[in-house]
Motif scaffolding. Sequence first.
Motif, PDB file in Angstrom:
ATOM      1  N   ASP A  42      10.332  -4.372  -2.632  1.00 23.62           N
ATOM      2  CA  ASP A  42       9.606  -3.513  -3.570  1.00 23.62           C
ATOM      3  C   ASP A  42       9.285  -2.161  -2.945  1.00 23.62           C
ATOM      4  O   ASP A  42       9.334  -1.119  -3.617  1.00 23.62           O
ATOM      5  N   MET A  43       8.952  -2.159  -1.647  1.00 20.56           N
ATOM      6  CA  MET A  43       8.669  -0.913  -0.948  1.00 20.56           C
ATOM      7  C   MET A  43       9.914  -0.027  -0.910  1.00 20.56           C
ATOM      8  O   MET A  43       9.853   1.183  -1.193  1.00 20.56           O
ATOM      9  N   ILE A  44      11.062  -0.605  -0.563  1.00 23.18           N
ATOM     10  CA  ILE A  44      12.302   0.162  -0.499  1.00 23.18           C
ATOM     11  C   ILE A  44      12.670   0.682  -1.888  1.00 23.18           C
ATOM     12  O   ILE A  44      13.090   1.842  -2.040  1.00 23.18           O
ATOM     13  N   ASP A  45      12.505  -0.151  -2.919  1.00 17.63           N
ATOM     14  CA  ASP A  45      12.796   0.296  -4.283  1.00 17.63           C
ATOM     15  C   ASP A  45      11.923   1.492  -4.670  1.00 17.63           C
ATOM     16  O   ASP A  45      12.394   2.433  -5.314  1.00 17.63           O
ATOM     17  N   GLY A  68       1.779  -4.916   8.335  1.00 20.58           N
ATOM     18  CA  GLY A  68       3.151  -4.618   7.941  1.00 20.58           C
ATOM     19  C   GLY A  68       3.900  -5.878   7.519  1.00 20.58           C
ATOM     20  O   GLY A  68       3.362  -6.991   7.544  1.00 20.58           O
ATOM     21  N   THR A  69       5.153  -5.724   7.173  1.00 18.99           N
ATOM     22  CA  THR A  69       5.935  -6.851   6.655  1.00 18.99           C
ATOM     23  C   THR A  69       5.953  -8.028   7.616  1.00 18.99           C
ATOM     24  O   THR A  69       5.801  -9.196   7.202  1.00 18.99           O
ATOM     25  N   LEU A  70       6.122  -7.773   8.911  1.00 19.53           N
ATOM     26  CA  LEU A  70       6.174  -8.877   9.872  1.00 19.53           C
ATOM     27  C   LEU A  70       4.854  -9.637   9.910  1.00 19.53           C
ATOM     28  O   LEU A  70       4.855 -10.878  10.004  1.00 19.53           O
ATOM     29  N   GLU A  71       3.728  -8.930   9.810  1.00 21.71           N
ATOM     30  CA  GLU A  71       2.440  -9.613   9.780  1.00 21.71           C
ATOM     31  C   GLU A  71       2.243 -10.360   8.462  1.00 21.71           C
ATOM     32  O   GLU A  71       1.625 -11.437   8.436  1.00 21.71           O
ATOM     33  N   ASP A 129       0.824  -1.208   0.000  1.00 20.32           N
ATOM     34  CA  ASP A 129       0.000   0.000   0.000  1.00 20.32           C
ATOM     35  C   ASP A 129       0.860   1.261   0.000  1.00 20.32           C
ATOM     36  O   ASP A 129       0.445   2.300  -0.536  1.00 20.32           O
ATOM     37  N   LEU A 130       2.041   1.179   0.602  1.00 20.45           N
ATOM     38  CA  LEU A 130       2.935   2.338   0.543  1.00 20.45           C
ATOM     39  C   LEU A 130       3.410   2.551  -0.894  1.00 20.45           C
ATOM     40  O   LEU A 130       3.521   3.697  -1.349  1.00 20.45           O
ATOM     41  N   VAL A 131       3.672   1.460  -1.609  1.00 21.77           N
ATOM     42  CA  VAL A 131       4.040   1.583  -3.021  1.00 21.77           C
ATOM     43  C   VAL A 131       2.912   2.256  -3.795  1.00 21.77           C
ATOM     44  O   VAL A 131       3.148   3.149  -4.622  1.00 21.77           O
ATOM     45  N   LYS A 132       1.663   1.873  -3.509  1.00 25.66           N
ATOM     46  CA  LYS A 132       0.514   2.490  -4.177  1.00 25.66           C
ATOM     47  C   LYS A 132       0.413   3.974  -3.834  1.00 25.66           C
ATOM     48  O   LYS A 132       0.125   4.805  -4.701  1.00 25.66           O
TER      49      LYS A 132
END
Length: 323
Positions: free
Chosen positions: A157-160, A128-131, A98-101
């Motif tokens: 993908d989020m970091i990219d 989040g990623t851990l979940e 969702d952050l990428v979006k």
Amino acid sequence: MTLPAPTRTGQQAQTGNQYDDGPFTFRPATKDKAKARVAIQGVSGSGKTWTGLSVAHGLSEGQRFAVIDTERGAASLYVGINGIQFDVLQMHRFDPRDLVKALAAAAQAGYGTVFIDSLSHFWKGADGTLEQVEKAKSKYGGNSFAGWKDGTPMQNDMIDALLTYPGHIVVTMRSHTEWVLQENDRGRKEPVAMGMRAEQRKGVEYEFGVVAAMNIDNQLTVLKSRCPSLHKRVIQEPNGAADIAKPLLDWLNDGAESVDTSAWIDSASDESATAAQLLDLYREVESHGALATPFLHPGTGQPTNLGDFIKERGTALKAASAA
């Protein structure tokens, strides 16, 4: 055995998948104008939200910027102070996809600066990623380690998307809080909250050009900076715009003109483009490390990235010509 001297070559003949099997081509190094990537970490009450807003305001040079808020409206409490104006997107679930979006939508809207308060939620908050890893492990017999097969690509993908956003990025991160006993000015031991490590995946600090930590006394310490004038600075009650954004912008702007990613998007969307032209465009974008640039697909309106869109169009055109 003596190796031959390296040479710069043009595009080589492609084999297999044209997009994935590109040539390794060296080009002359240049210092292009870059975009800021700033991370501010700290314990609760250290002032990281206000400082991050001030940095974003300085980087945007007075223009409205975008805030992706995970802190239940904390950033909006400061709107209007010192002339800071921004548009906000409140998020309550923190799937890294969702952050990428959200970044794709911000790019589409033309925001030159995005402030994310905070990035920690996309690591250990709801969804989040851990979940995501916890949810995925059921596919692998309850094996949490195997769940990272799903979680790691989402995180990467989020970091990219953060690194290739066509504007400045400022993020805050919560710090793991550890209480230690320190001697006060009266010679007595008292507990003091110390921020030890950012609540995000280990090593995330390597992805940012400037990383700073703030303590409960509103003191900022630059832990890492590629900008020489910020290296190892310690600032009490920082003015983010003047103390961080200005020297950072001066340094970033001391280079060749940066590439306008919107020109690449226009070229990729051009109805007259051929498969060969799109492959050349893909190589150009790849050489600038910008394949993951987030934007909204012009056909579907869904989030995508520049590399996938070019590949999609080029592959479709090649298949059509072969039919």
